[in-house]
Scaffold this motif. Structure first.
Motif, PDB file in Angstrom:
ATOM      1  N   GLN A 117       0.814  -1.213   0.000  1.00 49.90           N
ATOM      2  CA  GLN A 117       0.000   0.000   0.000  1.00 49.90           C
ATOM      3  C   GLN A 117       0.850   1.268   0.000  1.00 49.90           C
ATOM      4  OE1 GLN A 117      -3.163   0.112  -0.549  1.00 49.90           O
ATOM      5  NE2 GLN A 117      -3.291  -2.107  -0.612  1.00 49.90           N
ATOM      6  N   ILE A 118       2.028   1.239   0.610  1.00 52.64           N
ATOM      7  CA  ILE A 118       2.825   2.461   0.705  1.00 52.64           C
ATOM      8  C   ILE A 118       3.969   2.505  -0.302  1.00 52.64           C
ATOM      9  CG2 ILE A 118       2.255   2.718   3.144  1.00 52.64           C
ATOM     10  CD1 ILE A 118       5.027   1.720   3.857  1.00 52.64           C
ATOM     11  N   ALA A 119       4.111   1.440  -1.112  1.00 54.03           N
ATOM     12  CA  ALA A 119       5.179   1.435  -2.114  1.00 54.03           C
ATOM     13  C   ALA A 119       4.962   2.556  -3.127  1.00 54.03           C
ATOM     14  CB  ALA A 119       5.230   0.078  -2.825  1.00 54.03           C
ATOM     15  N   GLU A 120       6.041   3.207  -3.510  1.00 55.13           N
ATOM     16  CA  GLU A 120       5.963   4.297  -4.490  1.00 55.13           C
ATOM     17  C   GLU A 120       6.409   3.854  -5.876  1.00 55.13           C
ATOM     18  OE1 GLU A 120       7.243   8.177  -3.057  1.00 55.13           O
ATOM     19  OE2 GLU A 120       7.303   7.355  -1.032  1.00 55.13           O
ATOM     20  N   LEU A 121       6.991   2.678  -5.970  1.00 58.18           N
ATOM     21  CA  LEU A 121       7.322   2.068  -7.255  1.00 58.18           C
ATOM     22  C   LEU A 121       7.207   0.563  -7.096  1.00 58.18           C
ATOM     23  CD1 LEU A 121      10.093   2.894  -9.795  1.00 58.18           C
ATOM     24  CD2 LEU A 121       9.968   0.570  -8.880  1.00 58.18           C
ATOM     25  N   ASN A 135       6.460   0.145 -12.634  1.00 61.05           N
ATOM     26  CA  ASN A 135       5.388   1.140 -12.696  1.00 61.05           C
ATOM     27  C   ASN A 135       5.465   2.060 -11.481  1.00 61.05           C
ATOM     28  OD1 ASN A 135       2.896   2.248 -13.820  1.00 61.05           O
ATOM     29  ND2 ASN A 135       1.920   1.402 -12.010  1.00 61.05           N
ATOM     30  N   THR A 136       5.179   3.359 -11.690  1.00 59.56           N
ATOM     31  CA  THR A 136       5.123   4.327 -10.598  1.00 59.56           C
ATOM     32  C   THR A 136       4.149   5.431 -10.963  1.00 59.56           C
ATOM     33  OG1 THR A 136       6.412   5.806  -9.162  1.00 59.56           O
ATOM     34  CG2 THR A 136       7.012   5.772 -11.487  1.00 59.56           C
ATOM     35  N   ASP A 137       3.578   6.065  -9.951  1.00 64.05           N
ATOM     36  CA  ASP A 137       2.717   7.237 -10.146  1.00 64.05           C
ATOM     37  C   ASP A 137       3.407   8.511  -9.657  1.00 64.05           C
ATOM     38  OD1 ASP A 137       0.542   5.864 -11.218  1.00 64.05           O
ATOM     39  OD2 ASP A 137      -0.209   5.331  -9.226  1.00 64.05           O
ATOM     40  N   CYS A 138       4.642   8.404  -9.218  1.00 60.97           N
ATOM     41  CA  CYS A 138       5.332   9.530  -8.585  1.00 60.97           C
ATOM     42  C   CYS A 138       6.331  10.153  -9.557  1.00 60.97           C
ATOM     43  CB  CYS A 138       6.052   9.046  -7.332  1.00 60.97           C
ATOM     44  SG  CYS A 138       6.841  10.362  -6.398  1.00 60.97           S
ATOM     45  N   SER A 139       6.218  11.470  -9.737  1.00 59.12           N
ATOM     46  CA  SER A 139       7.099  12.158 -10.684  1.00 59.12           C
ATOM     47  C   SER A 139       8.564  12.056 -10.283  1.00 59.12           C
ATOM     48  CB  SER A 139       6.684  13.630 -10.804  1.00 59.12           C
ATOM     49  OG  SER A 139       6.770  14.280  -9.555  1.00 59.12           O
ATOM     50  N   LEU A 141      10.070   9.564  -9.169  1.00 56.94           N
ATOM     51  CA  LEU A 141      10.600   8.275  -9.573  1.00 56.94           C
ATOM     52  C   LEU A 141      10.407   7.998 -11.059  1.00 56.94           C
ATOM     53  CD1 LEU A 141       9.371   6.088  -6.567  1.00 56.94           C
ATOM     54  CD2 LEU A 141      11.521   7.326  -6.818  1.00 56.94           C
ATOM     55  N   ALA A 142       9.850   8.966 -11.797  1.00 57.42           N
ATOM     56  CA  ALA A 142       9.587   8.759 -13.225  1.00 57.42           C
ATOM     57  C   ALA A 142      10.848   8.405 -14.013  1.00 57.42           C
ATOM     58  CB  ALA A 142       8.918   9.994 -13.823  1.00 57.42           C
ATOM     59  N   PRO A 143      11.968   9.130 -13.835  1.00 56.57           N
ATOM     60  CA  PRO A 143      13.171   8.751 -14.593  1.00 56.57           C
ATOM     61  C   PRO A 143      13.645   7.335 -14.272  1.00 56.57           C
ATOM     62  CG  PRO A 143      13.390  10.980 -13.705  1.00 56.57           C
ATOM     63  CD  PRO A 143      12.182  10.375 -13.054  1.00 56.57           C
ATOM     64  N   LEU A 144      13.537   6.949 -12.999  1.00 60.36           N
ATOM     65  CA  LEU A 144      13.935   5.604 -12.606  1.00 60.36           C
ATOM     66  C   LEU A 144      13.043   4.560 -13.266  1.00 60.36           C
ATOM     67  CD1 LEU A 144      15.513   3.581 -10.846  1.00 60.36           C
ATOM     68  CD2 LEU A 144      13.857   4.044  -9.021  1.00 60.36           C
ATOM     69  N   ALA A 145      11.713   4.790 -13.242  1.00 61.67           N
ATOM     70  CA  ALA A 145      10.788   3.837 -13.856  1.00 61.67           C
ATOM     71  C   ALA A 145      11.022   3.737 -15.352  1.00 61.67           C
ATOM     72  CB  ALA A 145       9.344   4.248 -13.561  1.00 61.67           C
ATOM     73  N   ASP A 146      11.291   4.870 -15.998  1.00 62.33           N
ATOM     74  CA  ASP A 146      11.567   4.855 -17.437  1.00 62.33           C
ATOM     75  C   ASP A 146      12.830   4.046 -17.740  1.00 62.33           C
ATOM     76  OD1 ASP A 146       9.356   6.377 -17.896  1.00 62.33           O
ATOM     77  OD2 ASP A 146      10.440   8.276 -18.092  1.00 62.33           O
ATOM     78  N   ALA A 147      13.875   4.266 -16.928  1.00 64.00           N
ATOM     79  CA  ALA A 147      15.125   3.541 -17.143  1.00 64.00           C
ATOM     80  C   ALA A 147      14.923   2.037 -16.946  1.00 64.00           C
ATOM     81  CB  ALA A 147      16.202   4.068 -16.196  1.00 64.00           C
ATOM     82  N   MET A 148      14.141   1.671 -15.937  1.00 67.71           N
ATOM     83  CA  MET A 148      13.890   0.256 -15.682  1.00 67.71           C
ATOM     84  C   MET A 148      13.065  -0.350 -16.815  1.00 67.71           C
ATOM     85  SD  MET A 148      13.171   0.477 -11.560  1.00 67.71           S
ATOM     86  CE  MET A 148      13.317  -1.259 -11.118  1.00 67.71           C
ATOM     87  N   ALA A 149      12.109   0.421 -17.354  1.00 68.81           N
ATOM     88  CA  ALA A 149      11.300  -0.072 -18.472  1.00 68.81           C
ATOM     89  C   ALA A 149      12.159  -0.308 -19.708  1.00 68.81           C
ATOM     90  CB  ALA A 149      10.178   0.915 -18.780  1.00 68.81           C
ATOM     91  N   GLN A 150      13.171   0.545 -19.892  1.00 63.04           N
ATOM     92  CA  GLN A 150      14.076   0.376 -21.025  1.00 63.04           C
ATOM     93  C   GLN A 150      15.092  -0.735 -20.783  1.00 63.04           C
ATOM     94  OE1 GLN A 150      13.806   2.032 -23.953  1.00 63.04           O
ATOM     95  NE2 GLN A 150      11.946   2.960 -23.109  1.00 63.04           N
ATOM     96  N   ILE A 223       2.215  10.924 -13.141  1.00 59.43           N
ATOM     97  CA  ILE A 223       2.918  11.115 -14.407  1.00 59.43           C
ATOM     98  C   ILE A 223       2.218  10.333 -15.492  1.00 59.43           C
ATOM     99  CG2 ILE A 223       5.150  11.495 -13.322  1.00 59.43           C
ATOM    100  CD1 ILE A 223       5.757   8.534 -14.004  1.00 59.43           C
ATOM    101  N   PRO A 224       2.255  10.793 -16.712  1.00 60.34           N
ATOM    102  CA  PRO A 224       1.744   9.969 -17.808  1.00 60.34           C
ATOM    103  C   PRO A 224       2.729   8.847 -18.076  1.00 60.34           C
ATOM    104  CG  PRO A 224       2.720  11.985 -18.658  1.00 60.34           C
ATOM    105  CD  PRO A 224       2.736  12.100 -17.158  1.00 60.34           C
ATOM    106  N   GLN A 225       2.225   7.679 -18.449  1.00 56.44           N
ATOM    107  CA  GLN A 225       3.103   6.557 -18.743  1.00 56.44           C
ATOM    108  C   GLN A 225       3.958   6.881 -19.966  1.00 56.44           C
ATOM    109  OE1 GLN A 225       3.498   4.075 -16.806  1.00 56.44           O
ATOM    110  NE2 GLN A 225       1.815   4.592 -15.406  1.00 56.44           N
ATOM    111  N   ALA A 226       5.193   6.415 -19.950  1.00 57.62           N
ATOM    112  CA  ALA A 226       6.172   6.822 -20.953  1.00 57.62           C
ATOM    113  C   ALA A 226       5.774   6.412 -22.362  1.00 57.62           C
ATOM    114  CB  ALA A 226       7.541   6.213 -20.612  1.00 57.62           C
ATOM    115  N   ALA A 227       5.106   5.259 -22.491  1.00 55.96           N
ATOM    116  CA  ALA A 227       4.841   4.742 -23.825  1.00 55.96           C
ATOM    117  C   ALA A 227       3.638   5.381 -24.490  1.00 55.96           C
ATOM    118  CB  ALA A 227       4.619   3.231 -23.762  1.00 55.96           C
ATOM    119  N   ALA A 228       2.813   6.135 -23.726  1.00 59.08           N
ATOM    120  CA  ALA A 228       1.588   6.685 -24.282  1.00 59.08           C
ATOM    121  C   ALA A 228       1.685   8.187 -24.412  1.00 59.08           C
ATOM    122  CB  ALA A 228       0.412   6.315 -23.383  1.00 59.08           C
TER     123      ALA A 228
END
Length: 457
Positions: A117-121, A135-139, A141-150, A223-228
């Motif tokens: 429940q408290i996880a941010e990513l 996946n994350t909803d926090c701006s 952590l957005a660069p981190l989530a994008d890097a992990m997705a790549q 944040i908007p998801q990177a792929a959309a």
């Protein structure tokens, strides 16, 4: 000690503000050990509630009261009789019993629920701790989530560096679970929780990775998801959800802490209240996620990006993510064999989202001890993923309504918002595909996701 029901164990007097003016032993000692004074506000919550109700109603009331005294559970019978501005209190049948500590496995389940429940990513890993999705909803952590997705296929420790660890990665997951990690772009303290997807006697088939911080973000927005493409600004997804999710998650975490008595002894009734608070908070968090998704898929500019994927791989990943939930209910999931293949042109993240919803629904509504069958095939120019359950099935009239917005077919108390299938069909159609159902009462249901076939796959 135990006293016969008719024996008066102690007497006490309260005033018009529900303060305990005087009390005999053992009630006086319990009042002091619960943090109260004499005179002072009644410190036992259930006793305070009973006395207050009797005083306000000017009616004699009786009730069994439960309290904790150190490592002992205390139960006693109280008569609260309005007298003057306060009440005359009579205590009978005082019983003491040792508290039973919570089973370790149950406590671990509660810890995992709080962390989720408290996880941010959140990220999903294969058996070798290699990334599948993040996946994350926090701006922040957005660069981190994008890097992990790549970096799908790479070890998660390439992106989250364990502190004070110099050994070659990855270490055994138990040595990394709960440990502090650092990454560029954030000064907050972070730790990871690794939740294995495991069967007794086997090595984990995968992991759910949760990134957590005990320090709240100063500015965290959705944040908007990177792929959309970036959708128009939405009230829920970009304004309300980021503001509400963090405090609601904290409420859930604190309520779970209270319910599991990690903060100290508590009567069963109050632990149940805390459990209801935590459950309601989880429903709110799920509803916020669904409402944010609803805004995205209903936006005029919403579209998806076609990836080269194999539905067989995505189906196995979705089943692995939900494996623990299925095993808790005694449900087995049959997944496509490694040799099965259904190459497709569709957005990986959205296909995974749809399959998680379909498999999750199958687990939720199927009887214990049944199975959920997930398979893939190719039909003309379509790649298909089929999720079949052994649940109660749906009539033709119900099949016509099941994809409608907020439709729950009369079910209550199951935690659903009635948006999952509506959103899933919108996603399927946005990928130039379709989501349909085949069912009959008493014969389970088959949900069929169709997306364009990859002709070169």
């Amino acid at each position: 000690m135990t006293v016969d029901e008719g024996t008066i164990v102690a007497r006490a007097i309260s005033d018009g503000q529900d303060r305990l003016l005087s009390a005999d032993e053992p009630l006086a000692a319990l009042q002091l050990r619960c943090g109260g004074d004499i005179p002072g506000m009644i410190a036992v919550p259930e006793l305070l509630d009973l006395v207050g109700r009797a005083r306000r109603a000017c009616v004699r009331m009786t009730q069994a009261i439960s309290a904790q005294d150190g490592n002992d559970a205390i139960t006693f019978w109280v008569e609260a009789d309005p007298e003057g501005e306060g009440c005359a209190i009579v205590v009978r049948s005082w019983q003491t019993a040792a508290l039973i500590s919570e089973d370790g496995a149950v406590a671990e389940e509660r810890r995992v629920a709080i962390d989720r429940q408290i996880a941010e990513l959140t990220a999903w890993l294969d058996s070798g701790q290699r990334l599948i999705a993040a996946n994350t909803d926090c701006s922040e952590l957005a660069p981190l989530a994008d890097a992990m997705a790549q970096g799908v296929g790479r070890c998660w420790t390439d992106f989250l560096q364990p502190e004070n660890v110099t050994h070659q990665q990855p270490l055994h997951w138990r040595l990394l679970d709960g440990g502090p990690v650092v990454f560029a772009g954030s000064s907050r303290p972070w730790r990871v929780s690794l939740i294995p997807q495991i069967r007794p006697g086997f090595e984990p088939s995968g992991f759910e990775l949760l990134l957590l911080s005990d320090q709240a973000p100063s500015d965290c927005v959705a944040i908007p998801q990177a792929a959309a493409p970036v959708p128009p600004r939405g009230l829920v997804g970009q304004d309300l959800a980021p503001v509400l999710k963090q405090p609601i998650a904290r409420i859930v975490a604190n309520a779970e802490t209270i319910r599991t008595r990690l903060a100290g002894p508590l009567p069963d009734a109050y632990a149940e209240y805390a459990g209801e608070i935590a459950g309601a908070g989880k429903l709110l968090l799920d509803l916020l996620d669904d409402m944010a998704d609803l805004e995205v898929v209903e936006a005029d500019s919403f579209s998806t990006t076609a990836d080269y994927i194999d539905l067989s791989d995505v189906a196995r990943q979705a089943a692995g993510i939900l494996g623990v939930r299925a095993r808790e209910k005694g449900i087995s999931i049959t997944t496509p064999a490694p040799a099965d293949s259904a190459p497709a042109l569709a957005e990986f993240r959205r296909v995974l989202q749809v399959l998680l919803n379909l498999i999750g629904n199958a687990i939720r509504y199927s009887p214990e001890g049944t199975s959920v069958d997930v398979r893939v095939d190719v039909n003309g120019d379509r790649a298909r993923a089929i999720v079949a359950d052994e649940g109660p099935g749906l009539s033709l009239e119900e099949q016509g309504r099941v994809f409608e917005k907020f439709e729950r077919l009369g079910r209550s108390g199951d935690g659903g918002s009635g948006l999952g299938l509506y959103i899933s069909r919108r996603l399927a159609r946005a990928m130039n595909g379709e989501l349909s159902i085949e069912s009959a009462p008493g014969q389970g249901a088959r949900f069929i996701l169709e997306v364009p076939l990859d002709p070169e796959g």
